[in-house]
Design an enzyme around this catalytic site. Structure first.
Site, PDB file in Angstrom:
ATOM      1  N   SER A 207       0.711  -1.145  -0.183  1.00 36.17           N
ATOM      2  CA  SER A 207       0.190   0.082  -0.235  1.00 36.17           C
ATOM      3  C   SER A 207       0.647   1.227   0.128  1.00 36.17           C
ATOM      4  O   SER A 207       0.324   2.303  -0.623  1.00 36.17           O
ATOM      5  CB  SER A 207      -0.943   0.046   1.111  1.00 36.17           C
TER       6      SER A 207
ATOM      7  N   ARG B  40      12.950  -7.806   5.535  1.00 39.00           N
ATOM      8  CA  ARG B  40      14.375  -8.324   5.728  1.00 39.00           C
ATOM      9  C   ARG B  40      15.318  -7.527   6.110  1.00 39.00           C
ATOM     10  O   ARG B  40      15.207  -6.201   5.615  1.00 39.00           O
ATOM     11  CB  ARG B  40      14.965  -8.895   4.490  1.00 39.00           C
TER      12      ARG B  40
ATOM     13  N   HIS C 264       8.104   3.381   8.803  1.00 42.18           N
ATOM     14  CA  HIS C 264       7.802   2.610  10.013  1.00 42.18           C
ATOM     15  C   HIS C 264       6.556   3.215  10.687  1.00 42.18           C
ATOM     16  O   HIS C 264       6.518   4.190  11.178  1.00 42.18           O
ATOM     17  CB  HIS C 264       9.047   2.659  10.960  1.00 42.18           C
TER      18      HIS C 264
ATOM     19  N   ASP D 237      15.473   0.224  12.661  1.00 43.38           N
ATOM     20  CA  ASP D 237      14.435   1.246  12.757  1.00 43.38           C
ATOM     21  C   ASP D 237      15.134   2.427  13.509  1.00 43.38           C
ATOM     22  O   ASP D 237      14.238   3.164  14.082  1.00 43.38           O
ATOM     23  CB  ASP D 237      13.259   0.835  13.592  1.00 43.38           C
TER      24      ASP D 237
ATOM     25  N   LEU E 123      18.941  -5.704   6.357  1.00 39.75           N
ATOM     26  CA  LEU E 123      19.971  -5.188   5.350  1.00 39.75           C
ATOM     27  C   LEU E 123      21.104  -5.324   5.834  1.00 39.75           C
ATOM     28  O   LEU E 123      21.405  -4.809   6.829  1.00 39.75           O
ATOM     29  CB  LEU E 123      19.774  -4.053   4.502  1.00 39.75           C
TER      30      LEU E 123
HETATM   31  C1  GRF Z   1       3.797  -0.684   6.949  1.00 38.45           C
HETATM   32  O1  GRF Z   1       2.882  -0.407   7.814  1.00 38.45           O
HETATM   33  C2  GRF Z   1       5.010  -0.039   6.968  1.00 38.45           C
HETATM   34  O2  GRF Z   1       5.275   1.200   7.950  1.00 38.45           O
HETATM   35  C3  GRF Z   1       5.638  -1.229   7.481  1.00 38.45           C
HETATM   36  O3  GRF Z   1       5.494  -2.201   6.999  1.00 38.45           O
HETATM   37  C4  GRF Z   1       3.946  -1.825   6.341  1.00 38.45           C
HETATM   38  C5  GRF Z   1       4.128  -2.373   5.043  1.00 38.45           C
HETATM   39  O4  GRF Z   1       2.777  -1.984   4.483  1.00 38.45           O
HETATM   40  N1  GRF Z   1       7.237  -1.140   7.503  1.00 38.45           N
HETATM   41  P1  GRF Z   1       2.466  -1.856   2.760  1.00 38.45           P
HETATM   42  O5  GRF Z   1       2.929  -3.218   2.284  1.00 38.45           O
HETATM   43  O6  GRF Z   1       3.122  -0.870   2.460  1.00 38.45           O
HETATM   44  O7  GRF Z   1       0.949  -1.952   2.725  1.00 38.45           O
END
Ligand code: GRF
Length: 204
Positions: free
Chosen positions: A14, A92, A110, A146, A94
């Site tokens: 998304s 994953r 995040h 993160d 890195l």
């Molecule tokens: C999101 O909540 C992002 O913050 C986290 O993983 C999720 C990915 O969602 N790192 P999408 O695949 O972009 O819908």
């Protein structure tokens, strides 16, 4: 100026879609040169293909080590002359070779106000903790999980009757808003990293 980005995903995609939409609506001046997923069934691969973007599935399982897989991904990314690599739900870590291949040129989104709640399922962690304000962060990727310098954040109020899912949905709306915006800021240049802080030029 090169505004080519590569996007790494593992699932839903998304955030990838939000970036695709921002580009097509001209809110973001960028070109997605390639989308790579380590999972064949990632719906994000179809989102990319529907938008006419090259979408590669690169399975991590046949590689004997993380470093070997990283090398393969980096090799794909390098041939596409990218300015920026964006992680969008790429599940994953890195390794150092990957990080060194793209110094200060890898972003991640995040679903928490970092440094609170790094790691998996951050929205649920925040909800369980009972915070009153949650949110989303776009940051540079470093060896610290993160923990890289922050480009943009957005806050989301937690409601008394929230569920973890409802909160996650509102956080996701903010992710979709700030990720394209942060990519634009980094591609525009004129920023610098001082210590942990990303200084974004005041002349923007
Ligand atoms: C999101 O909540 C992002 O913050 C986290 O993983 C999720 C990915 O969602 N790192 P999408 O695949 O972009 O819908």
């Amino acid at each position: 100026m090169n505004r080519r980005v590569g996007i790494l995903i593992s699932g839903r995609g998304s955030n990838l879609q939000a970036i695709i939409d921002a580009i097509s609506e001209k809110r973001l001046d960028a070109k997605i040169a390639v989308v790579i997923s380590n999972r064949a069934d990632a719906p994000g691969l179809d989102r990319a293909r529907r938008a006419g973007i090259e979408a590669l599935y690169l399975d991590h399982r046949p590689y004997p080590s993380r470093a070997d897989y990283d090398k393969a991904v980096v090799a794909e990314l390098r041939t596409r002359d990218l300015r920026l690599v964006c992680l969008a739900g790429f599940m994953r870590l890195l390794g150092s070779e990957f990080l060194e291949a793209f110094p200060n040129a890898i972003l991640n989104v995040h679903p928490s106000l970092l440094p609170a709640f790094p790691g998996l399922d951050a929205q649920h962690q925040a909800w369980e903790y009972g915070v009153k304000v949650a949110g989303a962060t776009v940051h540079f990727v470093t060896a610290d999980l993160d923990g890289g310098p922050i480009v943009l954040q957005a806050a989301v109020d937690v409601r008394d009757d929230d569920t973890a899912e409802a909160l996650a949905d509102r956080i996701l709306i903010e992710e979709h808003r700030i990720y394209p915006q942060a990519i634009g800021i980094i591609l525009d240049g004129g920023w610098r990293i001082e210590g942990r802080t990303v200084q974004i030029s005041p002349c923007r």
